[in-house]
Every structure is written in structure tokens, then in C-alpha cells.
Design a protein around this motif. Structure first.
Motif, PDB file in Angstrom:
ATOM      1  N   GLY A  25       0.800  -1.218   0.000  1.00 51.85           N
ATOM      2  CA  GLY A  25       0.000   0.000   0.000  1.00 51.85           C
ATOM      3  C   GLY A  25       0.830   1.265   0.000  1.00 51.85           C
ATOM      4  N   HIS A  26       2.019   1.221  -0.626  1.00 50.36           N
ATOM      5  CA  HIS A  26       2.892   2.401  -0.697  1.00 50.36           C
ATOM      6  C   HIS A  26       2.399   3.319  -1.819  1.00 50.36           C
ATOM      7  CE1 HIS A  26       5.541   0.812   2.274  1.00 50.36           C
ATOM      8  NE2 HIS A  26       6.167  -0.056   1.499  1.00 50.36           N
ATOM      9  N   VAL A  27       1.410   4.121  -1.514  1.00 54.28           N
ATOM     10  CA  VAL A  27       0.740   4.934  -2.533  1.00 54.28           C
ATOM     11  C   VAL A  27       1.702   5.885  -3.238  1.00 54.28           C
ATOM     12  CG1 VAL A  27      -1.066   6.659  -2.944  1.00 54.28           C
ATOM     13  CG2 VAL A  27      -1.457   4.792  -1.310  1.00 54.28           C
ATOM     14  N   ALA A  28       2.482   6.632  -2.483  1.00 51.29           N
ATOM     15  CA  ALA A  28       3.372   7.623  -3.090  1.00 51.29           C
ATOM     16  C   ALA A  28       4.400   6.950  -3.989  1.00 51.29           C
ATOM     17  CB  ALA A  28       4.069   8.438  -2.002  1.00 51.29           C
ATOM     18  N   TYR A  29       4.909   5.810  -3.574  1.00 53.66           N
ATOM     19  CA  TYR A  29       5.898   5.103  -4.386  1.00 53.66           C
ATOM     20  C   TYR A  29       5.264   4.583  -5.676  1.00 53.66           C
ATOM     21  CZ  TYR A  29       9.552   1.914  -5.883  1.00 53.66           C
ATOM     22  OH  TYR A  29      10.522   1.287  -6.624  1.00 53.66           O
ATOM     23  N   VAL A  30       4.121   3.952  -5.558  1.00 59.34           N
ATOM     24  CA  VAL A  30       3.458   3.422  -6.753  1.00 59.34           C
ATOM     25  C   VAL A  30       3.190   4.557  -7.739  1.00 59.34           C
ATOM     26  CG1 VAL A  30       1.353   2.324  -7.631  1.00 59.34           C
ATOM     27  CG2 VAL A  30       2.475   1.418  -5.590  1.00 59.34           C
ATOM     28  N   ARG A  31       2.693   5.680  -7.225  1.00 59.43           N
ATOM     29  CA  ARG A  31       2.435   6.828  -8.099  1.00 59.43           C
ATOM     30  C   ARG A  31       3.721   7.283  -8.780  1.00 59.43           C
ATOM     31  NH1 ARG A  31       0.543  10.041  -4.548  1.00 59.43           N
ATOM     32  NH2 ARG A  31      -1.688   9.686  -4.954  1.00 59.43           N
ATOM     33  N   ALA A  32       4.795   7.431  -8.007  1.00 56.62           N
ATOM     34  CA  ALA A  32       6.051   7.943  -8.550  1.00 56.62           C
ATOM     35  C   ALA A  32       6.685   6.980  -9.547  1.00 56.62           C
ATOM     36  CB  ALA A  32       7.024   8.251  -7.414  1.00 56.62           C
ATOM     37  N   VAL A  33       6.721   5.702  -9.222  1.00 61.85           N
ATOM     38  CA  VAL A  33       7.399   4.750 -10.113  1.00 61.85           C
ATOM     39  C   VAL A  33       6.630   4.592 -11.423  1.00 61.85           C
ATOM     40  CG1 VAL A  33       6.418   2.498  -9.414  1.00 61.85           C
ATOM     41  CG2 VAL A  33       8.832   2.667 -10.040  1.00 61.85           C
ATOM     42  N   LEU A  34       5.313   4.729 -11.372  1.00 63.50           N
ATOM     43  CA  LEU A  34       4.515   4.652 -12.594  1.00 63.50           C
ATOM     44  C   LEU A  34       4.680   5.903 -13.448  1.00 63.50           C
ATOM     45  CD1 LEU A  34       1.223   3.061 -11.208  1.00 63.50           C
ATOM     46  CD2 LEU A  34       2.953   1.932 -12.613  1.00 63.50           C
ATOM     47  N   GLN A  35       4.828   7.053 -12.796  1.00 69.07           N
ATOM     48  CA  GLN A  35       4.944   8.316 -13.528  1.00 69.07           C
ATOM     49  C   GLN A  35       6.356   8.573 -14.047  1.00 69.07           C
ATOM     50  OE1 GLN A  35       3.535  11.288 -10.768  1.00 69.07           O
ATOM     51  NE2 GLN A  35       1.383  10.990 -11.309  1.00 69.07           N
ATOM     52  N   GLU A  36       7.355   8.126 -13.299  1.00 69.24           N
ATOM     53  CA  GLU A  36       8.737   8.527 -13.570  1.00 69.24           C
ATOM     54  C   GLU A  36       9.587   7.455 -14.246  1.00 69.24           C
ATOM     55  OE1 GLU A  36      10.404  10.422 -10.034  1.00 69.24           O
ATOM     56  OE2 GLU A  36       8.373  11.083  -9.488  1.00 69.24           O
ATOM     57  N   THR A  37       9.018   6.257 -14.438  1.00 69.82           N
ATOM     58  CA  THR A  37       9.735   5.197 -15.146  1.00 69.82           C
ATOM     59  C   THR A  37       8.770   4.524 -16.120  1.00 69.82           C
ATOM     60  OG1 THR A  37       9.216   3.263 -13.756  1.00 69.82           O
ATOM     61  CG2 THR A  37      10.955   4.737 -12.965  1.00 69.82           C
ATOM     62  N   ASP A  38       9.312   3.625 -16.918  1.00 71.84           N
ATOM     63  CA  ASP A  38       8.442   2.848 -17.810  1.00 71.84           C
ATOM     64  C   ASP A  38       8.339   1.406 -17.313  1.00 71.84           C
ATOM     65  OD1 ASP A  38      10.974   2.009 -18.407  1.00 71.84           O
ATOM     66  OD2 ASP A  38      10.807   2.285 -20.574  1.00 71.84           O
ATOM     67  N   ILE A  39       8.265   1.257 -16.002  1.00 71.19           N
ATOM     68  CA  ILE A  39       8.152  -0.070 -15.387  1.00 71.19           C
ATOM     69  C   ILE A  39       6.919  -0.796 -15.937  1.00 71.19           C
ATOM     70  CG2 ILE A  39       6.742   0.528 -13.340  1.00 71.19           C
ATOM     71  CD1 ILE A  39       8.965  -1.122 -11.745  1.00 71.19           C
ATOM     72  N   ASP A  40       7.016  -2.106 -16.041  1.00 75.42           N
ATOM     73  CA  ASP A  40       5.948  -2.932 -16.609  1.00 75.42           C
ATOM     74  C   ASP A  40       4.822  -3.121 -15.581  1.00 75.42           C
ATOM     75  OD1 ASP A  40       4.321  -4.785 -17.815  1.00 75.42           O
ATOM     76  OD2 ASP A  40       5.826  -6.384 -17.896  1.00 75.42           O
ATOM     77  N   VAL A  41       3.725  -2.434 -15.768  1.00 77.09           N
ATOM     78  CA  VAL A  41       2.624  -2.477 -14.798  1.00 77.09           C
ATOM     79  C   VAL A  41       1.967  -3.857 -14.756  1.00 77.09           C
ATOM     80  CG1 VAL A  41       0.822  -1.679 -16.380  1.00 77.09           C
ATOM     81  CG2 VAL A  41       0.641  -1.138 -13.946  1.00 77.09           C
ATOM     82  N   ASP A  42       2.138  -4.646 -15.800  1.00 73.60           N
ATOM     83  CA  ASP A  42       1.508  -5.970 -15.858  1.00 73.60           C
ATOM     84  C   ASP A  42       2.505  -7.119 -15.686  1.00 73.60           C
ATOM     85  OD1 ASP A  42      -1.176  -5.194 -16.164  1.00 73.60           O
ATOM     86  OD2 ASP A  42      -0.901  -4.864 -18.310  1.00 73.60           O
ATOM     87  N   HIS A  43       3.676  -6.835 -15.135  1.00 69.88           N
ATOM     88  CA  HIS A  43       4.648  -7.909 -14.900  1.00 69.88           C
ATOM     89  C   HIS A  43       4.032  -8.981 -13.993  1.00 69.88           C
ATOM     90  CE1 HIS A  43       8.593  -9.781 -14.146  1.00 69.88           C
ATOM     91  NE2 HIS A  43       8.131  -9.949 -12.916  1.00 69.88           N
ATOM     92  N   VAL A  44       4.243 -10.234 -14.342  1.00 68.58           N
ATOM     93  CA  VAL A  44       3.714 -11.358 -13.569  1.00 68.58           C
ATOM     94  C   VAL A  44       4.865 -12.029 -12.825  1.00 68.58           C
ATOM     95  CG1 VAL A  44       2.482 -13.560 -13.692  1.00 68.58           C
ATOM     96  CG2 VAL A  44       1.895 -11.713 -15.276  1.00 68.58           C
ATOM     97  N   ASN A  45       4.713 -12.195 -11.490  1.00 72.33           N
ATOM     98  CA  ASN A  45       5.781 -12.828 -10.713  1.00 72.33           C
ATOM     99  C   ASN A  45       5.628 -14.356 -10.715  1.00 72.33           C
ATOM    100  OD1 ASN A  45       3.810 -13.462  -8.776  1.00 72.33           O
ATOM    101  ND2 ASN A  45       4.507 -11.927  -7.305  1.00 72.33           N
TER     102      ASN A  45
END
Length: 199
Positions: A117-137
Motif C-alpha cells: 500500500g505504498h501509494v506515493a511510491y506506486v504513483r512515482a514509479v509509474l509516472q517517472e519510469t516505464d516499469i511494466d505495470v503488468d509484470h507477472v511474478n
């Protein structure tokens, strides 16, 4: 190799002592020295959220992708700690973070952040990188699934789900058993999250 300086560097990074880190480096400590668990000074700084130490180590050429015995790296643990400040320091490294680097569960940094539930981090990493939002572990879970399955359904996880959806997360991606995030939310009684997932 100056083993004594290496040990001083590792200890200083662990406790967040900028001046002691600088002194150890000046005395010949290796920026990629490792402790018994193969943790680098930068990883120890990231684990403790010692941002000033991390900035100094990055400037000295520390590897933001160096993994320890548990497959943690400085970049990966930012998703665990949720530190936006640390994330931003590591993004300045050359070369930068490997956004596809996997932890011991096969996940990338946004997945543990969503779980916690790290809201600020999730917001920042989605906005500031092109991390794969649908990566499957390795468990068959995306960040969206993990936020629902391991979250508590409260306001923080509701915001995380909304951020992931806004970033284009695929709400139809199911887990290894064929269960979608919506179905998990409904089973757990997370009405607000279920409403978000219905769109």
C-alpha cells in the motif's frame, strides 16, 4: 584490497553515516564491497533509507542492480520500503536501474509496493519510469492482483488499485488459478476496490 576499509564502509552505510562512508572510500574501500549476505553498501543504505549515503555511493559509481544472496538489489528494495526519495536517487545512477530485475519471488519493485500500500511510491514509479505495470511474478500475480490478494482493502490499497488502473494495468489478467483481481476483491468483501475494478 583494503578489507578493513571495506568493513568500515559496509558498517557506515548500514548506519547511514555519510562522513564515515566518505572516509572509508577515501581510504580505498571498494564501492562494491559485500557483507556475509552479499549485500553491497548501496543495498544496506537502501534498506535503511539512508538517502544521503546512497547519493554519495551512486556518485562513486555504485551498482544499483547488484543483488545479494536473497536476490534483493538497491532498486528492488525501494518497492519494499516505499521510499520515493531513495527511488529518485537511484534513478540518477549510470547505468540506471534495471526495471525488469526480479526479486526472489520473480517480482519487480512495483509489486511489493502495491502489496504494502505504498501509494506515493506506486504513483512515482509509474509516472517517472516505464516499469511494466503488468509484470507477472513467480506466484502468477501482477501488482494489481497482489494489491487485492495481499492488501487489506483499505484506503491505501484502494488508491494503489486506482493508480495501477490509470497506468493501464490489465484488470482481466488472472492468477495461476484463473481468478481475476475483481473476483478476489469480491471474495474478500472489498466493495470499493471491486467497484474500481468494474470500471
Amino acid at each position: 584490497m583494503n578489507a578493513s576499509a571495506d568493513q568500515r564502509l559496509l558498517a557506515a552505510a548500514r548506519r547511514g553515516d555519510v562522513e564515515a562512508v566518505r572516509a572509508a572510500l577515501d581510504d580505498g574501500a571498494r564501492v562494491e564491497a559485500r557483507d556475509d549476505e552479499l549485500r553491497s553498501p548501496l543495498l544496506l543504505a537502501a534498506l535503511g533509507d539512508h538517502v544521503a549515503v546512497a547519493r554519495l555511493l551512486v556518485a562513486a559509481g555504485a551498482d544499483v542492480n547488484a543483488q545479494d544472496a536473497r536476490h534483493d538489489s538497491p532498486w528492488l528494495v525501494t518497492g519494499v520500503t516505499g521510499s520515493v526519495a531513495m527511488m529518485r536517487v537511484l534513478l540518477t545512477a549510470e547505468p540506471g536501474p534495471d526495471l525488469g530485475l526480479r526479486n526472489r519471488f520473480g517480482g519487480i519493485s512495483v509489486i511489493p509496493a502495491a502489496e504494502r500500500g505504498h501509494v506515493a511510491y506506486v504513483r512515482a514509479v509509474l509516472q517517472e519510469t516505464d516499469i511494466d505495470v503488468d509484470h507477472v511474478n513467480d506466484l502468477g500475480w501482477t501488482a494489481l492482483l497482489e494489491a487485492v490478494i495481499l492488501g487489506d482493502g483499505g484506503p491505501a490499497h484502494q488508491k494503489v488499485v486506482a493508480l495501477l488502473l490509470a497506468a493501464g494495468a490489465d484488470r482481466e489478467l488472472a492468477d495461476a488459478h484463473g481468478t481475476t483481481a475483481l473476483e478476489h476483491a469480491e471474495r474478500r468483501g472489498f466493495a470499493e476496490i471491486a467497484a474500481l475494478l468494474r470500471g
